[in-house]
Design a protein around this motif. Structure first.
Motif, mmCIF file in Angstrom:
data_model
loop_
_atom_site.group_PDB
_atom_site.id
_atom_site.type_symbol
_atom_site.label_atom_id
_atom_site.label_comp_id
_atom_site.label_asym_id
_atom_site.label_seq_id
_atom_site.Cartn_x
_atom_site.Cartn_y
_atom_site.Cartn_z
ATOM 1 N N SER A 114 0.816 -1.209 0.000
ATOM 2 C CA SER A 114 0.000 0.000 0.000
ATOM 3 C C SER A 114 0.857 1.269 0.000
ATOM 4 N N GLN A 115 2.140 1.132 0.236
ATOM 5 C CA GLN A 115 3.042 2.290 0.304
ATOM 6 C C GLN A 115 3.294 2.839 -1.098
ATOM 7 N N SER A 116 3.138 4.150 -1.261
ATOM 8 C CA SER A 116 3.334 4.772 -2.564
ATOM 9 C C SER A 116 4.811 4.790 -2.927
ATOM 10 N N ARG A 117 5.057 4.991 -4.214
ATOM 11 C CA ARG A 117 6.449 5.050 -4.676
ATOM 12 C C ARG A 117 7.197 6.208 -4.020
ATOM 13 N N ASP A 118 6.567 7.374 -3.964
ATOM 14 C CA ASP A 118 7.221 8.535 -3.355
ATOM 15 C C ASP A 118 7.546 8.276 -1.893
ATOM 16 N N ASP A 119 6.592 7.684 -1.162
ATOM 17 C CA ASP A 119 6.817 7.417 0.260
ATOM 18 C C ASP A 119 7.907 6.367 0.455
ATOM 19 N N TRP A 120 7.907 5.347 -0.404
ATOM 20 C CA TRP A 120 8.921 4.296 -0.281
ATOM 21 C C TRP A 120 10.318 4.845 -0.547
ATOM 22 N N TYR A 121 10.434 5.670 -1.569
ATOM 23 C CA TYR A 121 11.733 6.257 -1.894
ATOM 24 C C TYR A 121 12.182 7.241 -0.805
ATOM 25 N N ALA A 122 11.254 7.993 -0.260
ATOM 26 C CA ALA A 122 11.591 8.928 0.819
ATOM 27 C C ALA A 122 12.078 8.164 2.044
ATOM 28 N N ALA A 123 11.423 7.052 2.354
ATOM 29 C CA ALA A 123 11.842 6.227 3.490
ATOM 30 C C ALA A 123 13.218 5.630 3.247
ATOM 31 N N LEU A 124 13.483 5.242 2.007
ATOM 32 C CA LEU A 124 14.800 4.702 1.657
ATOM 33 C C LEU A 124 15.885 5.755 1.834
ATOM 34 N N ALA A 125 15.621 6.974 1.363
ATOM 35 C CA ALA A 125 16.594 8.058 1.509
ATOM 36 C C ALA A 125 16.866 8.362 2.979
ATOM 37 N N LYS B 219 16.498 6.208 5.494
ATOM 38 C CA LYS B 219 17.221 5.053 6.038
ATOM 39 C C LYS B 219 18.705 5.121 5.687
ATOM 40 N N LYS B 220 19.007 5.547 4.468
ATOM 41 C CA LYS B 220 20.394 5.642 4.009
ATOM 42 C C LYS B 220 21.069 6.942 4.457
ATOM 43 N N LYS B 221 20.302 7.817 5.112
ATOM 44 C CA LYS B 221 20.826 9.084 5.652
ATOM 45 C C LYS B 221 21.446 9.956 4.563
ATOM 46 N N ILE B 222 20.699 10.115 3.485
ATOM 47 C CA ILE B 222 21.154 10.983 2.392
ATOM 48 C C ILE B 222 20.821 12.428 2.748
ATOM 49 N N PRO B 223 21.812 13.298 2.908
ATOM 50 C CA PRO B 223 21.540 14.670 3.338
ATOM 51 C C PRO B 223 20.546 15.419 2.458
ATOM 52 N N LEU B 224 20.550 15.183 1.149
ATOM 53 C CA LEU B 224 19.617 15.885 0.272
ATOM 54 C C LEU B 224 18.223 15.272 0.307
ATOM 55 N N GLY B 225 18.053 14.185 1.039
ATOM 56 C CA GLY B 225 16.728 13.647 1.315
ATOM 57 C C GLY B 225 16.037 12.905 0.191
ATOM 58 N N ARG B 226 16.775 12.495 -0.823
ATOM 59 C CA ARG B 226 16.163 11.782 -1.948
ATOM 60 C C ARG B 226 17.229 11.016 -2.712
ATOM 61 N N LEU B 227 16.787 10.113 -3.589
ATOM 62 C CA LEU B 227 17.699 9.450 -4.505
ATOM 63 C C LEU B 227 18.032 10.391 -5.656
ATOM 64 N N GLY B 228 19.161 10.146 -6.285
ATOM 65 C CA GLY B 228 19.524 10.932 -7.445
ATOM 66 C C GLY B 228 18.717 10.524 -8.663
ATOM 67 N N LYS B 229 18.686 11.393 -9.649
ATOM 68 C CA LYS B 229 18.031 11.103 -10.921
ATOM 69 C C LYS B 229 19.096 10.730 -11.955
ATOM 70 N N PRO B 230 18.786 9.812 -12.855
ATOM 71 C CA PRO B 230 19.782 9.423 -13.861
ATOM 72 C C PRO B 230 20.383 10.610 -14.605
ATOM 73 N N GLU B 231 19.555 11.592 -14.924
ATOM 74 C CA GLU B 231 20.069 12.736 -15.687
ATOM 75 C C GLU B 231 21.057 13.574 -14.879
ATOM 76 N N GLU B 232 20.965 13.529 -13.553
ATOM 77 C CA GLU B 232 21.911 14.282 -12.725
ATOM 78 C C GLU B 232 23.299 13.655 -12.801
ATOM 79 N N ALA B 233 23.360 12.336 -12.785
ATOM 80 C CA ALA B 233 24.648 11.658 -12.960
ATOM 81 C C ALA B 233 25.152 11.819 -14.391
ATOM 82 N N ALA B 234 24.238 11.757 -15.337
ATOM 83 C CA ALA B 234 24.613 11.851 -16.750
ATOM 84 C C ALA B 234 25.248 13.205 -17.073
ATOM 85 N N ARG B 235 24.763 14.255 -16.459
ATOM 86 C CA ARG B 235 25.320 15.579 -16.741
ATOM 87 C C ARG B 235 26.809 15.634 -16.413
ATOM 88 N N ALA B 236 27.200 15.000 -15.321
ATOM 89 C CA ALA B 236 28.614 14.984 -14.949
ATOM 90 C C ALA B 236 29.429 14.166 -15.948
#
Length: 263
Positions: A206-217, A219-236
């Motif tokens: 029942s957990q939404s994708r946004d909520d699941w990803y937020a919980a993952l971030a 749990k992993k203690k990511i300071p920016l509070g979210r997972l990265g997007k493929p295009e953000e890595a691609a730009r580098a």
């Protein structure tokens, strides 16, 4: 900023999804020609069709390639030379992680992981080295993982292999200079098909994708509070592969949302 990629040819491995596909799209947006490869022929063909409709088929070469197959990689290099006459940059992006501890990683798993991580770099570099050197602007930009510097016990095999690959890339930045620059990105948690599959297999359906990803971030203690997007890595990757990064070699850019703890 003009990256200096107009009418230049760039090769992208692992280009049918995620970071590789995002890099191919950005390169085309910068005016480059792109030779892309991946293992899955059907998915690659669909991606190439979409890109051709948006950017023009004359600027795209797509070929199914297993980067561990020397003959296939060499054949891809021959196809790039025949179609575009050469290339200025190679973006090495193929490969995925293996979740395992030391206790549950057997000898064959070690061999498979080390072969994948090393030879997904080695074979394309060997195949395209002469072409890149002849271009006068040769560059290699590799996707690696934060695990190279910050290993995780549940990914012991991948962490070890990633560290070795980072050492290889640093060595190559010296050996291939001044004709070819070699740089890498170190990615943390970036949204991908792998994370999508884990979301689909979540305990609480029942957990939404946004909520699941937020919980993952969280749990992993990511300071920016979210997972990265493929295009953000691609730009580098695209920047490091471009003439705009002409005085950068032997470097790595961390794309992790600040999750690293090493100095």
């Amino acid at each position: 900023m003009d990256l200096g990629l107009t009418d230049k040819t760039v090769i992208v491995t692992g280009a049918s999804s995620g970071i590789g596909l995002a890099a191919a799209r950005q390169l085309l947006g910068e005016g480059a020609k792109v030779a892309l490869c991946a293992r899955g022929a059907e998915r690659l063909a669909a991606v190439a069709e979409d890109l051709a409709a948006e950017f023009g088929a004359e600027r795209i070469l797509a070929q199914p390639v297993d980067v561990l197959n020397e003959a296939a990689v060499n054949g891809f290099a021959e196809a790039v030379a025949a179609r575009f006459g050469g290339a200025v940059a190679l973006i090495n992006n193929a490969g995925q992680g293996r979740v395992s501890t030391f206790a549950d990683t057997d000898d064959q798993a070690w061999r498979d992981e080390l072969e994948l991580k090393y030879f997904s770099q080695i074979r394309p570099i060997r195949a395209f080295q002469a072409m890149l050197a002849a271009s006068g602007q040769g560059a290699i930009a590799a996707t690696n993982s934060l695990l190279a510097y910050q290993p995780e016990p549940h990914m012991v095999c991948t962490s070890s292999a990633r560290a070795g690959v980072q050492s290889l890339l640093k060595s190559l930045s010296v050996e291939l200079a001044p004709k070819i620059r070699v740089n890498s990105i170190l990615v943390g948690l970036v949204d991908s098909n792998q994370w999508q599959r884990r979301f689909e297999a979540r305990d609480d359906q029942s957990q939404s994708r946004d909520d699941w990803y937020a919980a993952l971030a969280a749990k992993k203690k990511i300071p920016l509070g979210r997972l990265g997007k493929p295009e953000e890595a691609a730009r580098a990757l695209v920047f490091l592969a471009s003439p705009a990064a002409s005085y950068i070699t032997g470097a790595q850019i961390e794309i992790s949302g600040g999750v690293s703890r090493y100095i």
